[in-house]
Motif scaffolding. Structure first.
Motif, PDB file in Angstrom:
ATOM      1  N   VAL A 194      -2.873  -1.921 -10.653  1.00 15.93           N
ATOM      2  CA  VAL A 194      -3.520  -3.114 -10.741  1.00 15.93           C
ATOM      3  C   VAL A 194      -5.035  -3.152 -11.275  1.00 15.93           C
ATOM      4  O   VAL A 194      -5.419  -4.125 -11.902  1.00 15.93           O
ATOM      5  N   GLU A 195      -5.760  -2.076 -10.627  1.00 15.15           N
ATOM      6  CA  GLU A 195      -7.308  -1.897 -11.128  1.00 15.15           C
ATOM      7  C   GLU A 195      -7.485  -0.665 -11.398  1.00 15.15           C
ATOM      8  O   GLU A 195      -6.859   0.387 -10.977  1.00 15.15           O
ATOM      9  N   SER A 196      -8.437  -0.404 -12.174  1.00 16.37           N
ATOM     10  CA  SER A 196      -9.176   0.921 -12.494  1.00 16.37           C
ATOM     11  C   SER A 196     -10.525   1.151 -11.842  1.00 16.37           C
ATOM     12  O   SER A 196     -11.328   0.033 -11.866  1.00 16.37           O
ATOM     13  N   ASN A 197     -11.091   2.048 -11.053  1.00 19.80           N
ATOM     14  CA  ASN A 197     -12.274   2.387 -10.642  1.00 19.80           C
ATOM     15  C   ASN A 197     -13.425   2.902 -11.469  1.00 19.80           C
ATOM     16  O   ASN A 197     -14.300   3.020 -11.246  1.00 19.80           O
TER      17      ASN A 197
ATOM     18  N   GLY B 169       0.506   6.746  -6.255  1.00 12.99           N
ATOM     19  CA  GLY B 169      -0.991   6.688  -6.594  1.00 12.99           C
ATOM     20  C   GLY B 169      -1.461   5.724  -7.509  1.00 12.99           C
ATOM     21  O   GLY B 169      -0.784   4.492  -7.494  1.00 12.99           O
ATOM     22  N   THR B 170      -2.326   5.795  -8.532  1.00 12.92           N
ATOM     23  CA  THR B 170      -2.922   4.989  -9.376  1.00 12.92           C
ATOM     24  C   THR B 170      -2.415   5.040 -10.848  1.00 12.92           C
ATOM     25  O   THR B 170      -2.696   4.455 -11.743  1.00 12.92           O
ATOM     26  N   VAL B 171      -1.385   6.034 -10.910  1.00 16.02           N
ATOM     27  CA  VAL B 171      -0.683   6.587 -12.384  1.00 16.02           C
ATOM     28  C   VAL B 171       0.474   5.539 -12.685  1.00 16.02           C
ATOM     29  O   VAL B 171       0.438   5.243 -13.872  1.00 16.02           O
TER      30      VAL B 171
ATOM     31  N   GLY C  72       0.553  -1.005   0.049  1.00 11.10           N
ATOM     32  CA  GLY C  72       0.120   0.044  -0.032  1.00 11.10           C
ATOM     33  C   GLY C  72       0.671   1.357  -0.005  1.00 11.10           C
ATOM     34  O   GLY C  72       0.501   2.240  -0.399  1.00 11.10           O
ATOM     35  N   ALA C  73       2.020   1.181   0.556  1.00  8.98           N
ATOM     36  CA  ALA C  73       3.181   2.193   0.560  1.00  8.98           C
ATOM     37  C   ALA C  73       3.247   2.685  -0.807  1.00  8.98           C
ATOM     38  O   ALA C  73       3.481   4.021  -0.886  1.00  8.98           O
ATOM     39  N   CYS C  74       3.434   1.905  -1.601  1.00 13.23           N
ATOM     40  CA  CYS C  74       3.570   2.151  -3.372  1.00 13.23           C
ATOM     41  C   CYS C  74       2.558   2.960  -3.702  1.00 13.23           C
ATOM     42  O   CYS C  74       2.332   3.820  -4.487  1.00 13.23           O
ATOM     43  N   VAL C  75       1.238   2.907  -3.220  1.00 13.39           N
ATOM     44  CA  VAL C  75       0.065   3.351  -3.611  1.00 13.39           C
ATOM     45  C   VAL C  75       0.154   4.932  -3.103  1.00 13.39           C
ATOM     46  O   VAL C  75      -0.290   5.922  -3.758  1.00 13.39           O
ATOM     47  N   VAL C  76       0.481   4.951  -1.978  1.00 16.37           N
ATOM     48  CA  VAL C  76       0.466   6.262  -1.289  1.00 16.37           C
ATOM     49  C   VAL C  76       1.584   7.109  -1.914  1.00 16.37           C
ATOM     50  O   VAL C  76       1.474   8.432  -2.373  1.00 16.37           O
ATOM     51  N   ALA C  77       2.976   6.406  -2.218  1.00 12.22           N
ATOM     52  CA  ALA C  77       3.955   7.289  -2.840  1.00 12.22           C
ATOM     53  C   ALA C  77       3.616   7.720  -4.542  1.00 12.22           C
ATOM     54  O   ALA C  77       3.683   8.785  -4.931  1.00 12.22           O
TER      55      ALA C  77
END
Length: 498
Positions: free
Chosen positions: A465-468, A382-384, A375-380
């Motif tokens: 990994v996913e798009s919302n 995001g989803t881009v 999850g830390a990579c998502v914080v760093a």
């Protein structure tokens, strides 16, 4: 979906939807030649004059031709006011194809812009991939048929046909369908995508494409190999773990062997360190790294690049039970290094440790692992973008170059020696979590301990990994991220081999 080239005046093209691109100055990017159809010409001109926002990137407007043309409707799509990259073109074609599908179209025609003759082959590639990726849907569990139609034919016109048209279409269809294959695997619920079922998917690939050799290791074989890190994660689940191995040997005289290692946690509850219930249903996607590797191997088996690839996917569930690994346990990995488990939800790096060691023992000279790791990579990021970590700059640059060509966004993060201090353990060689600070980096540092001196890259795809939502060529759900980059890299390396 069939893709064909047609040479005809666009007023005479028989199709359901004719796609016309609109530039930032509110003009069409094509000479329309509607001499006999002034009403249609006037309607387009009125729209472009009265609706300046129509030129915004991805904005669509439908014009019904009411029998004045052979096409049933014209779809205007805005190109925005920026210079378009190939990936932006891919997104535009995807938006157009998805809109045409919503309009119940069975056929559409892309009128390629006349000022893009120099990149015509790239536009075709983008259009094919965009159309197939943008119209993807996962409908295995819908009991009611969706209202949108199925596109059957995609035509191209507006420029001179390129000589390699068929080759470009074939390659692009292989890549896009392999991304969609990966998406299918990730979108399946965990009850329908267990380690055994994922292993069967790999065996089916080997049966379909004779150039792949499959080996599936079971618990007993993993015990014999002392894969105790992987087995520790598997202890809490009733589903038997599997180690999926696919081999592609496209260059028998080469000593180099590239290993693609993909995390295959088919469901991640967090184990004893249980995750919050909110959002836990999304943890079916924790095998997306493994799915990307299998998708890439599916494409590689058809494209047949001249190099050797070893795919390794460690698969298990991470579940809590009376048999599960506990926080505070000390385990021994396949290469003998000991690990203090301080958090059972940091399980992906444990299974990757043994998988990386196994790949090296099978002769891998270069390593790439993909994982929905932190999850830390998502914080760093995001989803881009996906995070990238490496122990060898030159090897990493090859991957980054391939990613840029494929349109997937990667961003390199550091592995400074100071970060390694955070995973030191007082009772073992290392611990499996360094805490909240620099979490994505310390996770990569952990895997690096098992890659050792072998050129290695870790890709953290937790955020991508996913798009919302439907956006460009991504649709809501799994993205299939990683497949296009791995395939592009394989082709680039094969080109280097001559």
């Amino acid at each position: 979906m069939k893709f064909e080239w047609i040479s005809a005046n666009i007023t005479e093209i028989l199709c359901d939807t004719l796609v016309i691109l609109v530039s930032h100055d509110h003009t069409c990017l094509n000479e329309l030649h509607f001499e006999k159809h002034q009403q249609v010409t006037g309607q387009i001109a009125d729209i472009l004059r009265d609706q300046p926002a129509q030129s915004g990137f991805g904005t669509t407007t439908t014009i019904y031709t009411l029998g004045q043309l052979r096409a049933k409707q014209i779809l205007l799509i805005g190109c925005g006011d920026e210079k378009l990259s190939l990936d932006k073109w891919r997104a535009l074609f995807a938006i157009a194809a998805r809109q045409a599908k919503k309009l119940q179209s069975k056929s559409l025609c892309f009128v390629l812009p006349e000022d893009k003759e120099a990149i015509c082959s790239k536009l075709i590639e983008a259009a094919v991939e965009g159309s197939l990726l943008g119209t993807y849907s996962f409908d295995d569990y819908h009991t009611k048929e969706k209202m949108s139609g199925n596109l059957e034919t995609c035509l191209f016109t507006g420029l001179e046909k390129v000589d390699a048209f068929n080759e470009i279409v074939t390659r692009s269809k292989i890549v896009a369908s392999s991304v969609n294959f990966s998406r299918d695997l990730v979108n399946q619920p965990a009850c329908a995508m267990t380690p055994s079922i994922l292993a069967q998917q790999a065996q089916d690939l080997a049966s379909t494409y004779g150039c792949l050799k499959s080996t599936i290791l079971d618990r007993k074989q993993m015990e014999e190999l002392k894969m105790n890190a992987l087995l520790a994660v598997a202890k809490g689940s009733n589903e038997p773990p599997k180690l999926i191995v696919l081999e592609y040997n496209g260059h028998s005289s080469s000593k180099e062997k590239i290993a693609f290692v993909g995390k295959g946690i088919t469901f991640d509850s967090g184990g004893i360190s249980l995750k919050p219930s909110k959002g836990m249903e999304e943890m079916k996607d924790d095998m997306a790294g493994g799915a990307a590797v299998l998708g890439a191997m599916r494409a590689i088996a058809q494209l047949k690049p001249k190099l050797n690839i070893l795919a390794v996917v460690p698969c298990t569930e991470n579940m809590p039970s009376g048999h599960a690994c506990r926080p505070g346990d000390v385990i021994s990995s396949m290469n003998g290094k000991t690990i203090e488990v301080v958090n059972t939800d940091a399980e992906g790096r444990l299974i990757l440790a043994d998988a990386v060691t196994y790949a090296k023992e099978q002769g891998a000279t270069h390593l790439i692992d993909l994982a929905t790791l932190t999850g830390a990579c998502v914080v760093a990021l995001g989803t881009v973008a996906s995070g990238v970590f490496t122990n060898q700059a030159d090897w990493c640059q090859k991957l980054l170059d391939a990613a840029e060509k494929s349109g997937e966004k990667l961003w390199k993060l550091p592995l400074f020696p100071e970060y390694k201090e955070l995973i030191k353990s007082s009772i073992a060689d290392m611990k499996n979590s360094g805490g909240r600070d620099a979490g994505a980096i310390t996770a990569a540092c952990f895997i690096a301990e098992f890659a050792e001196q072998t050129p290695w890259i870790h890709i953290d795809i937790a955020g991508t990994v996913e798009s919302n939502k439907d956006c460009g060529y991504q649709v809501k759900g799994a993205t299939g991220t990683g497949v296009r980059t791995l395939v592009q890299l394989a082709e680039e390396l094969a080109y280097e081999n001559g």
